[in-house]
Motif scaffolding. Structure first.
Motif, PDB file in Angstrom:
ATOM      1  N   ILE A   1      15.661   0.761  -6.814  1.00 34.71           N
ATOM      2  CA  ILE A   1      14.516   1.172  -6.834  1.00 34.71           C
ATOM      3  C   ILE A   1      13.423   0.843  -7.884  1.00 34.71           C
ATOM      4  O   ILE A   1      13.856   1.317  -9.134  1.00 34.71           O
ATOM      5  CB  ILE A   1      14.557   2.655  -6.503  1.00 34.71           C
ATOM      6  CG1 ILE A   1      15.812   2.768  -5.374  1.00 34.71           C
ATOM      7  CG2 ILE A   1      13.520   3.561  -6.291  1.00 34.71           C
ATOM      8  CD1 ILE A   1      16.285   4.375  -5.366  1.00 34.71           C
ATOM      9  N   PRO A   2      12.432   0.483  -7.652  1.00 38.07           N
ATOM     10  CA  PRO A   2      11.407   0.182  -8.810  1.00 38.07           C
ATOM     11  C   PRO A   2      10.879   1.548  -9.249  1.00 38.07           C
ATOM     12  O   PRO A   2      10.856   2.779  -8.878  1.00 38.07           O
ATOM     13  CB  PRO A   2      10.211  -0.652  -8.142  1.00 38.07           C
ATOM     14  CG  PRO A   2      10.337  -0.005  -6.676  1.00 38.07           C
ATOM     15  CD  PRO A   2      11.730   0.118  -6.488  1.00 38.07           C
ATOM     16  N   LYS A   3      10.493   1.336 -10.557  1.00 39.39           N
ATOM     17  CA  LYS A   3       9.735   2.519 -11.089  1.00 39.39           C
ATOM     18  C   LYS A   3       8.347   2.723 -10.575  1.00 39.39           C
ATOM     19  O   LYS A   3       7.825   3.938 -10.771  1.00 39.39           O
ATOM     20  CB  LYS A   3       9.727   2.271 -12.772  1.00 39.39           C
ATOM     21  CG  LYS A   3      11.122   2.185 -13.362  1.00 39.39           C
ATOM     22  CD  LYS A   3      11.696   3.440 -13.279  1.00 39.39           C
ATOM     23  CE  LYS A   3      13.181   3.251 -13.867  1.00 39.39           C
ATOM     24  NZ  LYS A   3      13.952   4.646 -13.965  1.00 39.39           N
ATOM     25  N   THR A   4       7.502   1.878 -10.184  1.00 32.62           N
ATOM     26  CA  THR A   4       6.304   1.811  -9.799  1.00 32.62           C
ATOM     27  C   THR A   4       6.097   1.422  -8.434  1.00 32.62           C
ATOM     28  O   THR A   4       7.094   0.636  -7.972  1.00 32.62           O
ATOM     29  CB  THR A   4       5.212   1.102 -10.606  1.00 32.62           C
ATOM     30  OG1 THR A   4       5.450  -0.210 -10.848  1.00 32.62           O
ATOM     31  CG2 THR A   4       5.177   1.951 -11.971  1.00 32.62           C
ATOM     32  N   GLN A   5       5.115   1.783  -7.805  1.00 31.82           N
ATOM     33  CA  GLN A   5       4.789   1.201  -6.254  1.00 31.82           C
ATOM     34  C   GLN A   5       3.176   1.300  -6.134  1.00 31.82           C
ATOM     35  O   GLN A   5       2.610   1.866  -6.626  1.00 31.82           O
ATOM     36  CB  GLN A   5       5.449   2.184  -5.177  1.00 31.82           C
ATOM     37  CG  GLN A   5       4.943   3.782  -5.574  1.00 31.82           C
ATOM     38  CD  GLN A   5       5.381   4.698  -4.423  1.00 31.82           C
ATOM     39  OE1 GLN A   5       5.659   4.272  -3.300  1.00 31.82           O
ATOM     40  NE2 GLN A   5       5.200   6.001  -4.845  1.00 31.82           N
ATOM     41  N   LYS A   6       3.001   0.468  -4.934  1.00 29.86           N
ATOM     42  CA  LYS A   6       1.559   0.587  -4.091  1.00 29.86           C
ATOM     43  C   LYS A   6       1.429   1.744  -3.374  1.00 29.86           C
ATOM     44  O   LYS A   6       2.172   2.148  -2.971  1.00 29.86           O
ATOM     45  CB  LYS A   6       1.462  -0.969  -3.755  1.00 29.86           C
ATOM     46  CG  LYS A   6       1.138  -1.969  -4.460  1.00 29.86           C
ATOM     47  CD  LYS A   6       0.284  -1.959  -5.588  1.00 29.86           C
ATOM     48  CE  LYS A   6       0.013  -3.675  -6.186  1.00 29.86           C
ATOM     49  NZ  LYS A   6      -0.905  -3.458  -7.284  1.00 29.86           N
ATOM     50  N   ALA A   7       0.259   2.209  -3.677  1.00 27.61           N
ATOM     51  CA  ALA A   7      -0.184   3.373  -3.001  1.00 27.61           C
ATOM     52  C   ALA A   7      -1.849   3.319  -2.819  1.00 27.61           C
ATOM     53  O   ALA A   7      -2.426   2.758  -3.482  1.00 27.61           O
ATOM     54  CB  ALA A   7       0.324   4.851  -3.606  1.00 27.61           C
ATOM     55  N   VAL A   8      -2.083   4.100  -1.536  1.00 25.16           N
ATOM     56  CA  VAL A   8      -3.675   4.464  -1.402  1.00 25.16           C
ATOM     57  C   VAL A   8      -3.830   5.869  -1.902  1.00 25.16           C
ATOM     58  O   VAL A   8      -3.006   6.793  -1.262  1.00 25.16           O
ATOM     59  CB  VAL A   8      -4.288   4.148  -0.225  1.00 25.16           C
ATOM     60  CG1 VAL A   8      -5.530   4.809   0.050  1.00 25.16           C
ATOM     61  CG2 VAL A   8      -4.185   2.802   0.063  1.00 25.16           C
ATOM     62  N   ILE A   9      -4.459   6.280  -2.914  1.00 27.10           N
ATOM     63  CA  ILE A   9      -4.611   7.695  -3.380  1.00 27.10           C
ATOM     64  C   ILE A   9      -6.272   8.038  -3.762  1.00 27.10           C
ATOM     65  O   ILE A   9      -6.797   7.192  -4.070  1.00 27.10           O
ATOM     66  CB  ILE A   9      -3.721   7.735  -4.674  1.00 27.10           C
ATOM     67  CG1 ILE A   9      -3.673   9.250  -5.179  1.00 27.10           C
ATOM     68  CG2 ILE A   9      -4.292   6.984  -5.575  1.00 27.10           C
ATOM     69  CD1 ILE A   9      -2.587   9.336  -6.409  1.00 27.10           C
TER      70      ILE A   9
END
Length: 348
Positions: free
Chosen positions: A3-11
């Motif tokens: 599981i990565p520490k960061t991810q893509k998102a729309v915020i």
């Protein structure tokens, strides 16, 4: 799996502010939560209201929207039971509830005063990894297409519950106002699968063809018809037994109270900000009509709605776009140009 520490998102950081496609931290599941690797997320009109902040319930800020997330369980808290890594799970509008109040005890957990809402009070599914209460998370059969399943998690469950609320019998008429949109297109199919006759209301030849292809027996075009009430009553031989208002038009809601058959039920589903129901009291009393609100379904409604879908009775007319394209979908929602349902692929 790793599981990565960061991810893509729309915020967004403030209501009505820029919709930012960016890297954010992957959340840690609480003791009662699942961590779901979201593969696809449906886009709902509620997401537009959450972004605008025009409902009388404040959102958390900053906020990751979305509440139709279909994905794979990749982690869970220490108190979670009954789930395994690799299970398919859905992140719904109702992310969690207290389970102890009178509403939760009677199966009305969406009405819980402490309900936690995905994409509103809890970061939602417009991200690659989202958390969900293990009790409320939807169990998705492994043989289904997750992209197709995503809209069922809100739109499908919502209209299925509304049709149950209408309390009509097989062979009776249901009128769906706003039938060509994401909710309406699913409502037509659920109504047909439940044995109802469907009259669809929407505007334009494209939506007429679309609604009839899904099973609508009658289509009333509000852009061409001078008297909606008269035409609906005529087309349904006295008025529909149930009216499902997924439209966000206040006028359309008022019309449904007029064309409903005596002893019929008007169901309110769409949530136009600031709108009111206008009903002539004399007619409502003499016709003995019911006007009922229908919120999202409970756990049983969710399982039933997903079962209809898993058995191939419901087809989601979807358009898949990348998560990075989500801001443009918000623009289409604002302009009222949505046909069917958009689903975002979180990998793009």
């Amino acid at each position: 799996m790793s599981i990565p520490k960061t991810q893509k998102a729309v915020i967004f950081e403030e209501n009505g502010g820029p919709l930012l496609y960016k890297d954010i931290p992957v959340p840690e599941p609480k003791a009662n939560e699942l961590l779901v690797n979201i593969k696809y997320s449906g886009v709902c009109h509620t997401d537009l209201h959450a972004w605008k902040g025009d409902w009388p319930l404040a959102t958390k800020l900053p906020l990751v929207g979305g509440h139709e997330g279909a994905g794979v369980v990749v982690g869970m808290g220490k108190n979670v039971k009954g789930w395994e890594i690799g299970d398919y799970a859905g992140v719904k509008w109702l992310n969690g509830s207290c389970l102890g109040c009178e509403f939760c005890q009677h199966g009305d957990e969406p009405n819980c005063a402490d309900a936690d809402l995905s994409g509103y009070t809890h970061d939602g599914s417009f991200e690659q990894y989202a958390t969900a209460d293990a009790v409320q998370a939807a169990r998705i059969p492994k043989h289904v297409d997750l992209a197709q399943a995503a809209p069922i998690l809100c739109a499908g469950i919502t209209v299925y519950k509304a049709l149950k609320t209408a309390n009509v019998s097989a062979g009776q008429w249901v009128c769906i106002s706003g039938a060509g949109g994401g909710l309406g297109s699913l409502a037509i199919q659920y109504a047909k699968a439940m044995g109802y006759r469907v009259a669809a209301i929407d505007g334009g030849e494209e939506k007429e063809e679309f609604c009839k292809s899904l099973g609508a027996e009658v289509f009333i075009d509000f852009t061409k018809t001078k008297d909606i009430v008269k035409e609906v009553v005529a087309a349904t031989n006295g008025g529909p037994h149930g009216a499902i208002n997924v439209s966000v038009s206040e006028k359309a809601i008022a019309q449904s109270v007029e064309y409903i058959r005596s002893t019929g039920t008007v169901v309110l589903v769409g949530l136009p900000a600031g709108a009111k129901v206008v009903a002539p009291v004399f007619d409502a009393v003499v016709k003995s009509v019911s006007i009922r609100g229908s919120y999202v379904g409970n756990r049983a409604d969710s399982a039933e709605a997903l079962d209809f879908f898993a058995r191939g009775l419901i087809k989601c007319p979807i358009k898949i776009v990348g998560l990075s394209e989500l801001p443009s979908i918000y623009e289409l929602m604002e302009q009222g140009k949505i046909l069917g349902r958009y689903v975002v692929d979180t990998s793009k």
